[in-house]
Design a protein around this motif. Structure first.
Motif, mmCIF file in Angstrom:
data_model
loop_
_atom_site.group_PDB
_atom_site.id
_atom_site.type_symbol
_atom_site.label_atom_id
_atom_site.label_comp_id
_atom_site.label_asym_id
_atom_site.label_seq_id
_atom_site.Cartn_x
_atom_site.Cartn_y
_atom_site.Cartn_z
ATOM 1 N N GLU A 25 -6.016 10.923 -4.269
ATOM 2 C CA GLU A 25 -7.589 10.430 -4.399
ATOM 3 C C GLU A 25 -8.090 10.841 -5.711
ATOM 4 O O GLU A 25 -7.555 11.747 -6.226
ATOM 5 C CB GLU A 25 -8.201 10.893 -3.071
ATOM 6 C CG GLU A 25 -8.082 10.108 -1.863
ATOM 7 C CD GLU A 25 -8.432 8.670 -1.879
ATOM 8 O OE1 GLU A 25 -9.019 8.162 -2.877
ATOM 9 O OE2 GLU A 25 -8.506 7.929 -0.611
ATOM 10 N N VAL A 69 -5.580 4.389 4.845
ATOM 11 C CA VAL A 69 -5.978 4.289 3.382
ATOM 12 C C VAL A 69 -7.540 3.654 3.295
ATOM 13 O O VAL A 69 -8.389 4.107 2.628
ATOM 14 C CB VAL A 69 -5.303 2.842 2.854
ATOM 15 C CG1 VAL A 69 -6.010 2.643 1.478
ATOM 16 C CG2 VAL A 69 -3.751 3.466 2.292
ATOM 17 N N LEU A 93 0.825 -1.281 0.028
ATOM 18 C CA LEU A 93 -0.030 -0.096 -0.133
ATOM 19 C C LEU A 93 0.921 1.382 -0.039
ATOM 20 O O LEU A 93 1.731 1.290 1.161
ATOM 21 C CB LEU A 93 -0.975 -0.191 1.213
ATOM 22 C CG LEU A 93 -1.990 -1.131 1.351
ATOM 23 C CD1 LEU A 93 -2.755 -0.854 2.534
ATOM 24 C CD2 LEU A 93 -2.881 -0.996 0.249
ATOM 25 N N TYR A 133 -0.436 6.876 2.536
ATOM 26 C CA TYR A 133 -1.629 7.688 2.334
ATOM 27 C C TYR A 133 -1.577 9.169 2.054
ATOM 28 O O TYR A 133 -0.730 9.775 2.700
ATOM 29 C CB TYR A 133 -2.671 7.615 3.427
ATOM 30 C CG TYR A 133 -4.046 8.304 2.953
ATOM 31 C CD1 TYR A 133 -4.790 7.763 1.884
ATOM 32 C CD2 TYR A 133 -4.076 9.502 3.318
ATOM 33 C CE1 TYR A 133 -5.829 8.317 1.388
ATOM 34 C CE2 TYR A 133 -5.413 10.314 2.757
ATOM 35 C CZ TYR A 133 -6.228 9.534 1.856
ATOM 36 O OH TYR A 133 -7.332 9.994 1.500
ATOM 37 N N ARG A 179 -9.285 -1.791 -0.301
ATOM 38 C CA ARG A 179 -10.628 -1.439 0.377
ATOM 39 C C ARG A 179 -11.584 -2.343 -0.453
ATOM 40 O O ARG A 179 -12.645 -2.429 0.490
ATOM 41 C CB ARG A 179 -11.018 0.068 -0.483
ATOM 42 C CG ARG A 179 -9.943 1.259 0.270
ATOM 43 C CD ARG A 179 -10.209 2.269 -0.722
ATOM 44 N NE ARG A 179 -9.363 3.596 -0.217
ATOM 45 C CZ ARG A 179 -9.198 4.628 -0.537
ATOM 46 N NH1 ARG A 179 -9.371 4.925 -1.885
ATOM 47 N NH2 ARG A 179 -8.532 5.697 0.086
ATOM 48 N N TRP A 207 -4.476 0.693 -3.124
ATOM 49 C CA TRP A 207 -5.615 1.177 -2.347
ATOM 50 C C TRP A 207 -7.055 0.534 -2.830
ATOM 51 O O TRP A 207 -7.979 0.201 -1.744
ATOM 52 C CB TRP A 207 -5.766 2.697 -2.478
ATOM 53 C CG TRP A 207 -4.587 3.316 -1.820
ATOM 54 C CD1 TRP A 207 -3.563 2.781 -1.297
ATOM 55 C CD2 TRP A 207 -4.650 4.776 -1.773
ATOM 56 N NE1 TRP A 207 -2.435 4.095 -1.195
ATOM 57 C CE2 TRP A 207 -3.085 4.967 -1.296
ATOM 58 C CE3 TRP A 207 -5.201 5.985 -2.253
ATOM 59 C CZ2 TRP A 207 -2.774 6.162 -1.003
ATOM 60 C CZ3 TRP A 207 -4.965 7.326 -2.053
ATOM 61 C CH2 TRP A 207 -3.668 7.471 -1.455
#
Length: 324
Positions: free
Chosen positions: A58, A100, A50, A53, A70, A66
């Motif tokens: 985004e 995350v 990962l 963050y 999720r 990510w």
């Protein structure tokens, strides 16, 4: 009513807070998974790939790692965290995974998921600091965490053999007890189809009370939290928990004693704290000023949310079924 549903296997995500392939935390996590009840499916979710963050990443195309992480958490019913202690807290890779999964804001994949925590150390304090640092994050993440039994595994090197197997029957028994308790905790927080089936038997009795003019048992299962909606057989609708609850109580006054009803459930399911049924409600109800008997069949959809240990009615849509 439908036949009782089979109890669905719990999908348990296992997250290990150490990246080292032969870490003690990973060995204990494997030992726990090996002792999980037959009704639990353990899936290890890796966090080492990962990216750190960064909100700037985004958008429409966030890092694939990510998105994958999720999605894996979304498909789980609960999460088991097994972590070492770094500097009296959790490893940075584990904190990054929590960050995350909790973003974007308002779309946390952890929200409402039951959690279990096991902390592991070759030293003698049981990684107490890491265990409770992790629990602190659950307050904000809105993850109900199992309180007992607690699992602080000290001097872990003495508990495992060269292949990572558990040496003592006492330790093995504790790990098995922990996983059994975790299953009970998860099923309490996230009921399955079988428990909803039992609730629906209660719901049928509540419907019987209602067509006899008694709204008290319905009041006990109606939500007092938002959102809540009601689409009535008259064609109107309203929203807001208080408004809907008041409407149910008011409408019950239209019925007199001597009525009967049954629910013909065509589809129903429960998952992730939500449940629904859809089908037909057949009734012989005494209504109006003179209490004349009226036969009716309604097409009904009801949605329930699991709140404070019980299903609560949050949406009802009913309209008259048209004769074929």
């Amino acid at each position: 009513m439908n036949n009782a549903a089979q109890t669905r296997a719990i999908q348990l995500a296992v997250i290990v807070g150490s990246l080292r392939a032969q870490s003690y935390s990973r060995k204990i996590a494997r030992a726990l998974a090996a002792r999980a009840p037959d009704s639990m499916r353990c899936r290890f979710i890796e966090i080492g790939d990962l990216p750190l963050y960064n909100e700037d990443l985004e958008g429409e195309d966030p890092p694939r790692a990510w998105s994958t992480f999720r999605a894996e958490i979304r498909s789980a019913d609960a999460v088991l965290f097994v972590t070492p202690e770094y500097n009296r807290s959790i490893p940075g890779c584990l904190k990054n995974a929590l960050d995350v999964g909790s973003r974007p804001s308002g779309k946390s994949v952890f929200k409402g998921l039951p959690a279990g925590v096991v902390s592991v150390t070759p030293n003698k304090l049981g990684a107490f600091g890491a265990n409770h640092a992790l629990r602190q994050t659950f307050v904000f993440l809105d993850m109900p965490v199992m309180q007992q039994p607690e699992a602080y595994i000290s001097t872990v090197a003495d508990l495992l053999d060269d292949k990572g197997g558990v040496k003592s029957s006492e330790t093995a028994g504790f790990l098995e007890k922990f996983m059994s308790a975790l299953e009970d905790w998860i099923r309490t927080i996230r009921p399955d189809d079988a428990s909803f089936e039992a609730f629906m038997r209660q719901r049928e009795k509540i419907a019987e009370d209602y067509v006899n003019g008694d709204a008290k048992s319905l009041e006990a299962i109606v939500t007092h939290a938002e959102p809540a909606t009601f689409f009535s057989p008259r064609g109107d609708h309203l929203q807001g928990a208080n408004a809907v609850a008041s409407r149910y109580e008011r409408d019950a006054r239209n019925f007199h004693e001597g009525g009967s009803t049954d629910l013909e459930v065509l589809q129903s399911s429960a998952s992730g704290g939500l449940a629904f049924w859809t089908g037909l409600q057949h009734a012989e109800a005494r209504m109006g000023k003179n209490g004349e008997t009226t036969a009716m069949t309604l097409r009904v959809t009801e949605v329930f949310r699991f709140e404070d240990g019980a299903f609560r009615l949050v949406h009802r849509h009913a309209d008259p079924a048209k004769a074929g």
